[in-house]
Design a protein around this motif. Structure first.
Motif, short mmCIF file in Angstrom:
data_model
loop_
_atom_site.label_atom_id
_atom_site.label_comp_id
_atom_site.label_asym_id
_atom_site.label_seq_id
_atom_site.Cartn_x
_atom_site.Cartn_y
_atom_site.Cartn_z
N TYR A 95 0.84 -1.20 0.00
CA TYR A 95 0.00 0.00 0.00
C TYR A 95 0.88 1.26 0.00
O TYR A 95 0.61 2.21 -0.74
CB TYR A 95 -0.94 -0.04 1.21
N HIS A 96 1.94 1.24 0.78
CA HIS A 96 2.90 2.35 0.82
C HIS A 96 3.49 2.60 -0.58
O HIS A 96 3.54 3.74 -1.05
CB HIS A 96 4.01 2.02 1.83
N GLY A 135 -7.67 0.82 -5.30
CA GLY A 135 -8.18 -0.52 -5.62
C GLY A 135 -7.68 -1.56 -4.63
O GLY A 135 -8.44 -2.42 -4.17
N PHE A 136 -6.41 -1.48 -4.31
CA PHE A 136 -5.83 -2.41 -3.33
C PHE A 136 -6.47 -2.19 -1.96
O PHE A 136 -6.83 -3.15 -1.27
CB PHE A 136 -4.31 -2.23 -3.25
N TYR A 137 -6.64 -0.93 -1.58
CA TYR A 137 -7.27 -0.59 -0.30
C TYR A 137 -8.65 -1.23 -0.20
O TYR A 137 -9.01 -1.84 0.81
CB TYR A 137 -7.36 0.93 -0.16
N MET A 185 -9.91 -3.91 2.57
CA MET A 185 -11.00 -3.55 3.48
C MET A 185 -12.22 -4.46 3.32
O MET A 185 -12.93 -4.72 4.28
CB MET A 185 -11.40 -2.09 3.31
N SER A 186 -12.44 -4.97 2.12
CA SER A 186 -13.60 -5.84 1.89
C SER A 186 -13.27 -7.31 2.14
O SER A 186 -14.15 -8.17 2.05
CB SER A 186 -14.12 -5.66 0.45
N GLY A 205 -4.54 -10.80 -3.55
CA GLY A 205 -3.46 -11.66 -4.03
C GLY A 205 -2.97 -11.28 -5.42
O GLY A 205 -1.78 -11.35 -5.71
N GLU A 206 -3.90 -10.84 -6.28
CA GLU A 206 -3.52 -10.40 -7.62
C GLU A 206 -2.64 -9.16 -7.55
O GLU A 206 -1.64 -9.05 -8.27
CB GLU A 206 -4.77 -10.12 -8.46
N TYR A 207 -3.01 -8.21 -6.68
CA TYR A 207 -2.17 -7.01 -6.49
C TYR A 207 -0.78 -7.41 -5.99
O TYR A 207 0.23 -6.92 -6.50
CB TYR A 207 -2.80 -6.04 -5.49
#
Length: 136
Positions: free
Chosen positions: A42-43, A55-57, A61-62, A69-71
């Motif tokens: 995320y950083h 999108g990653f966030y 969160m969901s 995992g894709e990210y």
């Protein structure tokens, strides 16, 4: 586990709903808790592409582990490089701090042995993590 000392990523950690107690390195195995990977990725994403970071966030969160995992797969090299930089920098700091502590007079600084013991423990932990990262 041992705290991984990612103090400079506090905002990212808190945004993802984690605490320092979630961000661990394991001395015995050199393993890294999954939350560390999330915070570091995320950083990295926030520094480079806020849209991708959002999108990653959302995936974190969901609780969407597949998307998360894709990210992680797509951006693994960035996460790995950032972690290696953190581990190497911390190891350098620990060496410097231990050298400094060793220069103190034990009569005026009676806690030096405790500080050195702690630094040794953390160094051992970070060396294990470094070894694990280098093999990934």
């Amino acid at each position: 586990g041992t705290f991984c000392k990612l103090m400079h990523m506090r905002k990212e950690m808190e945004a993802l709903g984690y605490t320092y107690a979630n961000l661990l390195f394991y001395r015995e195995t050199g393993e890294i808790s999954p939350e560390v990977y999330d915070v570091v990725l995320y950083h990295c994403l926030l520094k480079n592409d806020e849209g991708v970071a959002n999108g990653f966030y959302q995936a974190v969160m969901s609780g969407d582990e597949n998307t998360k995992g894709e990210y992680h797969g797509q951006y693994w090299q960035y996460t790995k490089e950032e972690l290696q930089k953190h581990v190497d920098g911390t190891l350098r700091d620990l060496e410097r701090w231990s050298t400094k502590a060793n220069s103190y007079d034990l009569n005026t600084h009676p806690r030096v042995p405790l500080i050195l013991q702690h630094n040794g423990f953390v160094t051992e932990t970070f060396l294990g993590v470094k070894s694990s990262l280098d093999m990934m």
